[in-house]
Every structure is written in structure tokens, then in C-alpha cells.
Design a protein around this motif. Structure first.
Motif, PDB file in Angstrom:
ATOM      1  N   TYR A   1       0.713  -1.221   0.004  1.00  0.00           N
ATOM      2  CA  TYR A   1      -0.004   0.049  -0.107  1.00  0.00           C
ATOM      3  C   TYR A   1       0.969   1.302   0.001  1.00  0.00           C
ATOM      4  O   TYR A   1       0.522   2.205  -0.496  1.00  0.00           O
ATOM      5  N   LEU A   2       1.999   1.164   0.894  1.00  0.00           N
ATOM      6  CA  LEU A   2       2.867   2.274   0.678  1.00  0.00           C
ATOM      7  C   LEU A   2       3.513   2.741  -0.481  1.00  0.00           C
ATOM      8  O   LEU A   2       3.801   3.520  -1.074  1.00  0.00           O
ATOM      9  N   ILE A   3       3.886   1.472  -0.927  1.00  0.00           N
ATOM     10  CA  ILE A   3       4.537   1.597  -2.466  1.00  0.00           C
ATOM     11  C   ILE A   3       3.431   2.155  -3.514  1.00  0.00           C
ATOM     12  O   ILE A   3       3.659   3.078  -4.338  1.00  0.00           O
ATOM     13  N   TYR A   4       2.176   1.732  -3.336  1.00  0.00           N
ATOM     14  CA  TYR A   4       1.144   2.337  -4.230  1.00  0.00           C
ATOM     15  C   TYR A   4       0.963   3.943  -3.986  1.00  0.00           C
ATOM     16  O   TYR A   4       1.006   4.779  -5.128  1.00  0.00           O
ATOM     17  N   LEU A   5       1.341   4.447  -2.809  1.00  0.00           N
ATOM     18  CA  LEU A   5       0.926   6.003  -2.395  1.00  0.00           C
ATOM     19  C   LEU A   5       2.127   6.687  -2.908  1.00  0.00           C
ATOM     20  O   LEU A   5       1.807   7.580  -3.526  1.00  0.00           O
ATOM     21  N   VAL A   6       3.414   6.116  -2.660  1.00  0.00           N
ATOM     22  CA  VAL A   6       4.601   6.911  -3.236  1.00  0.00           C
ATOM     23  C   VAL A   6       5.010   6.665  -4.588  1.00  0.00           C
ATOM     24  O   VAL A   6       5.641   7.818  -5.066  1.00  0.00           O
ATOM     25  N   LEU A   7       4.638   6.086  -5.338  1.00  0.00           N
ATOM     26  CA  LEU A   7       4.999   5.514  -6.824  1.00  0.00           C
ATOM     27  C   LEU A   7       4.743   6.703  -7.610  1.00  0.00           C
ATOM     28  O   LEU A   7       5.436   6.968  -8.378  1.00  0.00           O
ATOM     29  N   PRO A   8       3.437   7.408  -7.390  1.00  0.00           N
ATOM     30  CA  PRO A   8       3.499   8.547  -8.173  1.00  0.00           C
ATOM     31  C   PRO A   8       4.383   9.580  -8.079  1.00  0.00           C
ATOM     32  O   PRO A   8       4.452  10.544  -9.123  1.00  0.00           O
ATOM     33  N   PHE A   9       5.260   9.561  -6.984  1.00  0.00           N
ATOM     34  CA  PHE A   9       6.207  10.715  -7.005  1.00  0.00           C
ATOM     35  C   PHE A   9       7.597  10.166  -7.354  1.00  0.00           C
ATOM     36  O   PHE A   9       8.576  10.786  -7.109  1.00  0.00           O
ATOM     37  N   THR A  10       7.555   9.018  -8.038  1.00  0.00           N
ATOM     38  CA  THR A  10       8.887   8.609  -8.717  1.00  0.00           C
ATOM     39  C   THR A  10       8.735   8.933 -10.214  1.00  0.00           C
ATOM     40  O   THR A  10       7.811   9.243 -10.716  1.00  0.00           O
ATOM     41  N   PRO A  11       9.913   8.634 -10.813  1.00  0.00           N
ATOM     42  CA  PRO A  11      10.014   9.049 -11.998  1.00  0.00           C
ATOM     43  C   PRO A  11       8.942   7.869 -13.057  1.00  0.00           C
ATOM     44  O   PRO A  11       8.659   7.987 -14.222  1.00  0.00           O
ATOM     45  N   LEU A  12       8.584   6.715 -12.273  1.00  0.00           N
ATOM     46  CA  LEU A  12       7.708   5.725 -12.873  1.00  0.00           C
ATOM     47  C   LEU A  12       5.990   6.641 -13.176  1.00  0.00           C
ATOM     48  O   LEU A  12       5.317   5.908 -13.830  1.00  0.00           O
ATOM     49  N   GLY A  13       5.924   7.534 -12.076  1.00  0.00           N
ATOM     50  CA  GLY A  13       4.733   8.199 -12.176  1.00  0.00           C
ATOM     51  C   GLY A  13       4.462   9.014 -13.408  1.00  0.00           C
ATOM     52  O   GLY A  13       5.404   9.479 -14.036  1.00  0.00           O
ATOM     53  N   ARG A  14       3.324   9.286 -13.458  1.00  0.00           N
ATOM     54  CA  ARG A  14       2.851  10.289 -14.659  1.00  0.00           C
ATOM     55  C   ARG A  14       3.083  11.761 -14.064  1.00  0.00           C
ATOM     56  O   ARG A  14       2.700  11.931 -12.925  1.00  0.00           O
ATOM     57  N   LYS A  15       3.745  12.438 -14.870  1.00  0.00           N
ATOM     58  CA  LYS A  15       3.910  13.997 -14.399  1.00  0.00           C
ATOM     59  C   LYS A  15       2.500  14.799 -14.645  1.00  0.00           C
ATOM     60  O   LYS A  15       1.759  14.604 -15.338  1.00  0.00           O
ATOM     61  N   GLN A  16       2.300  15.549 -13.303  1.00  0.00           N
ATOM     62  CA  GLN A  16       1.300  16.338 -13.564  1.00  0.00           C
ATOM     63  C   GLN A  16       1.374  17.549 -14.265  1.00  0.00           C
ATOM     64  O   GLN A  16       0.364  18.148 -14.811  1.00  0.00           O
ATOM     65  N   ILE A  17       2.675  18.075 -14.360  1.00  0.00           N
ATOM     66  CA  ILE A  17       2.959  19.118 -14.962  1.00  0.00           C
ATOM     67  C   ILE A  17       4.066  19.034 -15.908  1.00  0.00           C
ATOM     68  O   ILE A  17       4.976  18.270 -15.525  1.00  0.00           O
ATOM     69  N   VAL A  18       3.671  19.631 -17.283  1.00  0.00           N
ATOM     70  CA  VAL A  18       4.800  19.054 -18.275  1.00  0.00           C
ATOM     71  C   VAL A  18       5.769  19.968 -18.244  1.00  0.00           C
ATOM     72  O   VAL A  18       5.830  21.158 -17.740  1.00  0.00           O
ATOM     73  N   SER A  19       6.902  19.504 -18.552  1.00  0.00           N
ATOM     74  CA  SER A  19       8.086  20.364 -18.801  1.00  0.00           C
ATOM     75  C   SER A  19       7.864  21.477 -19.686  1.00  0.00           C
ATOM     76  O   SER A  19       7.679  21.397 -20.985  1.00  0.00           O
ATOM     77  N   SER A  20       8.638  22.534 -19.475  1.00  0.00           N
ATOM     78  CA  SER A  20       8.522  23.746 -20.362  1.00  0.00           C
ATOM     79  C   SER A  20       9.710  23.619 -21.419  1.00  0.00           C
ATOM     80  O   SER A  20      10.851  23.128 -21.054  1.00  0.00           O
ATOM     81  N   LYS A  21       9.324  23.822 -22.617  1.00  0.00           N
ATOM     82  CA  LYS A  21      10.247  23.940 -23.653  1.00  0.00           C
ATOM     83  C   LYS A  21      10.724  25.119 -24.279  1.00  0.00           C
ATOM     84  O   LYS A  21      11.374  25.485 -25.011  1.00  0.00           O
ATOM     85  N   LEU A  22      10.138  26.293 -23.243  1.00  0.00           N
ATOM     86  CA  LEU A  22      10.199  27.515 -23.473  1.00  0.00           C
ATOM     87  C   LEU A  22      11.613  28.043 -22.523  1.00  0.00           C
ATOM     88  O   LEU A  22      11.552  27.932 -21.669  1.00  0.00           O
ATOM     89  N   PRO A  23      12.285  29.009 -23.009  1.00  0.00           N
ATOM     90  CA  PRO A  23      13.484  29.503 -22.303  1.00  0.00           C
ATOM     91  C   PRO A  23      12.911  30.580 -21.202  1.00  0.00           C
ATOM     92  O   PRO A  23      11.649  31.219 -21.149  1.00  0.00           O
ATOM     93  N   THR A  24      13.353  30.653 -20.225  1.00  0.00           N
ATOM     94  CA  THR A  24      13.151  31.727 -19.156  1.00  0.00           C
ATOM     95  C   THR A  24      12.873  33.242 -19.705  1.00  0.00           C
ATOM     96  O   THR A  24      13.710  33.614 -20.490  1.00  0.00           O
ATOM     97  N   ASP A  25      11.717  33.596 -19.584  1.00  0.00           N
ATOM     98  CA  ASP A  25      11.371  34.825 -20.138  1.00  0.00           C
ATOM     99  C   ASP A  25      10.426  35.495 -19.309  1.00  0.00           C
ATOM    100  O   ASP A  25      10.242  35.474 -17.930  1.00  0.00           O
ATOM    101  N   SER A  26       9.552  36.594 -19.744  1.00  0.00           N
ATOM    102  CA  SER A  26       8.881  37.476 -18.733  1.00  0.00           C
ATOM    103  C   SER A  26       7.566  36.689 -18.251  1.00  0.00           C
ATOM    104  O   SER A  26       7.052  37.457 -17.358  1.00  0.00           O
ATOM    105  N   ASN A  27       7.278  35.701 -18.511  1.00  0.00           N
ATOM    106  CA  ASN A  27       6.179  34.924 -18.017  1.00  0.00           C
ATOM    107  C   ASN A  27       6.607  33.739 -17.111  1.00  0.00           C
ATOM    108  O   ASN A  27       6.134  32.875 -16.566  1.00  0.00           O
ATOM    109  N   SER A  28       7.969  33.975 -16.639  1.00  0.00           N
ATOM    110  CA  SER A  28       8.587  32.788 -15.882  1.00  0.00           C
ATOM    111  C   SER A  28       8.379  33.325 -14.501  1.00  0.00           C
ATOM    112  O   SER A  28       8.291  34.601 -14.113  1.00  0.00           O
ATOM    113  N   LEU A  29       8.294  32.448 -13.512  1.00  0.00           N
ATOM    114  CA  LEU A  29       8.176  32.716 -12.221  1.00  0.00           C
ATOM    115  C   LEU A  29       9.089  31.937 -11.352  1.00  0.00           C
ATOM    116  O   LEU A  29       8.780  30.757 -11.453  1.00  0.00           O
TER     117      LEU A  29
END
Length: 309
Positions: free
Chosen positions: A33-61
Motif C-alpha cells: 500500500y505504501l508503494i502504491y502511495l509513493v509510486l506517483p512521486f517517482t519517475p515511474l509516475g505520470r507527471k502532473q505538470i509538463v516540462s517547459s520547452k520555452l526559455p526563461t522569459d517575462s512569463n517565468s516565475l
């Protein structure tokens, strides 16, 4: 911990009695059960936020959250860290008057500030290069534990709603329940959901990323956790390498992508600082993985919010 108990039970105690076998099975099921809980936070889990392909600009924070540990006196290390990391917004928690005086030299580079120095380990110092629009200090649940609500103006002119919090953890023999912490977290979740602006929530939540309350926070608020699918980025306890958990968080609305997430070096505190670089891009929302709240989730959150403390 469960794995160590299983190892000892299997190889040292050699369980043969029915009671030992039942304990072994219970530990095994708990480990699964613990493995089931933490698995999404490993590289095996699906990313919630996609990685940006844009350089740091005026919309970066770029945001930095650091629990400095009030009794820690290594303020110079934090100045060096801030200089190296170069964030747009800095949130320091567990900060008292001494810490405020040590960090006041940031004023030249970070002219926008909200300061709530306290001696009870719940003080907060918020510094920003980016302009604030308004800014209020709230005491959502307890009279001596503040949170901050403000709007941050990106260089592009886009406004972002920012919530900063550090709720009280459950403490054995003092405050064994998590009622106050859960209530504050979920109250901010509702505020975030109702915001018409893009949202960032940051702080030491005193709760792990995979807990039921943090999961519920994500569903109620609609905010995303950049850790998911990338790693634990354990921020506490910096002093014990074998006992670490992700307690310091930065969440964002689905109209952000992620440039980077880093756990930075310890500066004498029992927490590692966390730095997250986001990029505002409303077109990216359809690619992000947003958790939906069920009617049961909404009802349970309401019960938590209305629970007596």
C-alpha cells in the motif's frame, strides 16, 4: 520501516506460528500500500505538470521556499544561496525579529515585501523582485499562525495569485490531532479554486506529498504538484539522511509548465530549501494532468473545514 521489519521477521525470527505469519502478511500488505502511495512521486509516475520547452522569459516565475529553523544562525548561508539561486520570490518561514534583521539587506534587490516576524516559530518573511498588488495577512484558523495572500505581477504584466502558509503540525502531547492543519490547507484550496487568476501556493505544509489531506488539497484546489513523476525531493529532515520526507511544497494552477525543480543545499536548518521555476502559458493547460474532486471529496473537505478545533 516496514521493509526492515519484514526482513527481520523473515530472516531472523523465521515466522512459523500463525500469529507471526499474520503479522508478516499484514506488514507485506502495508508495504504494498505504501508503494502504491509513493509510486506517483517517482519517475515511474505520470507527471502532473509538463516540462517547459520555452526559455526563461517575462512569463517565468522562480520561487524559493525555505524553513530556516528559528534557532539557526547561519543567515549568511541563506544570502549566498539566494544569490546563487536568484529567485523572483522568496518565502522564509520560522522567522523572528532576528531573522528579519539579518535578511533586511535583501531590500535593495527585493523591494516588495510582506514581513510577519514572530517568536513562536510561525513567522514569515516574503520578498519579491516582482511587484505585489495588495497583500494581506490572514489568520485562517489560529490567532497566532499567519498566512499571506497577495498578487504578484510577472514581467509580462500577467497577475498571479500567491498564497503562503505554514500550518501547525500535529504534535504528540500538545496537539495530537491534525484538525487545524487540515482546515487551513483546505481553506486555502477553496480560495485557490475560486481565484480568477493563475495561482501558486507555497509553504511548509507539515504534511507529506502523498498524504490523504495533500491529495485532497490537490483535488479541491485543482492545483498541480511538480514533484509528481519526477521524484520525492525530500525537504525534511536535513539532519538525518535515512529519515526524510517532502514537507515543503510549491503548487501551481494548470496554466503553468515547469522549467525546473530543485532541492537546494542545507543552510543549517532541519529543512532543505526548495526552488521551483514555473512558466505561465495558458495554452499548456490541456497537456497537464489535473485531478478532479468527486462529490465525496467535496463533502469530506467541507467536513474537515467545519470541524471544531
Amino acid at each position: 520501516m516496514n521493509g526492515a521489519l519484514l526482513f527481520c521477521l523473515t530472516f531472523f525470527l523465521n515466522p512459523e506460528k500463525l500469529s507471526d505469519i499474520l503479522v508478516f502478511i499484514a506488514l507485506l500488505l502495508n508495504l504494498v500500500y505504501l508503494i502504491y502511495l509513493v509510486l506517483p512521486f517517482t519517475p515511474l509516475g505520470r507527471k502532473q505538470i509538463v516540462s517547459s520547452k520555452l526559455p526563461t522569459d517575462s512569463n517565468s516565475l522562480k520561487l524559493l521556499i525555505a524553513n530556516v529553523y528559528q534557532e539557526n544562525k547561519k543567515s549568511d548561508d541563506y544570502h549566498k544561496l539566494i544569490s546563487s539561486c536568484n529567485p523572483d520570490v522568496i518565502l522564509l518561514v520560522e522567522t523572528n525579529i532576528w531573522w528579519q534583521k539579518q535578511m533586511d539587506s535583501l531590500e535593495g534587490q527585493y523591494p516588495y515585501q510582506i514581513k510577519i516576524p514572530l517568536e513562536n516559530t510561525y513567522g514569515m518573511l516574503l520578498y519579491s523582485k516582482l511587484e505585489f498588488n495588495g497583500g494581506t495577512v490572514k489568520y485562517l484558523v489560529e490567532q497566532d499562525i499567519p498566512s499571506i495572500e497577495t498578487e504578484v505581477k510577472l514581467k509580462s504584466g500577467q497577475m498571479v495569485k500567491l498564497f503562503c502558509l505554514h500550518p501547525q503540525p500535529p504534535v504528540p502531547q500538545e496537539n495530537p490531532r491534525s484538525t487545524e492543519r487540515d482546515k487551513e490547507i483546505l481553506l486555502v484550496a477553496k480560495k485557490a479554486k475560486n481565484s480568477k487568476l493563475p495561482v501558486v501556493v507555497m509553504g511548509d505544509l507539515n504534511d507529506v506529498a502523498w498524504s490523504y489531506t495533500t491529495e485532497l488539497f490537490g483535488k479541491i484546489s485543482g492545483l498541480l504538484d511538480p514533484r509528481r513523476g519526477r521524484g520525492f525531493f525530500n525537504s525534511f529532515n536535513a539532519k538525518y539522511f535515512f529519515l526524510r520526507f517532502p514537507l515543503d511544497h510549491i503548487f501551481c494552477s494548470p496554466d503553468f509548465s515547469l522549467n525546473s525543480i530543485q532541492r537546494l543545499k542545507s543552510c543549517g536548518s532541519d529543512h532543505f530549501p526548495m526552488c521551483v521555476n514555473l512558466h505561465y502559458n495558458p495554452q499548456i493547460e490541456k497537456l497537464n494532468n489535473v485531478s478532479e474532486a468527486s462529490e465525496e471529496d467535496i463533502q469530506f473537505a467541507a467536513e474537515k473545514i467545519n470541524a471544531t478545533t
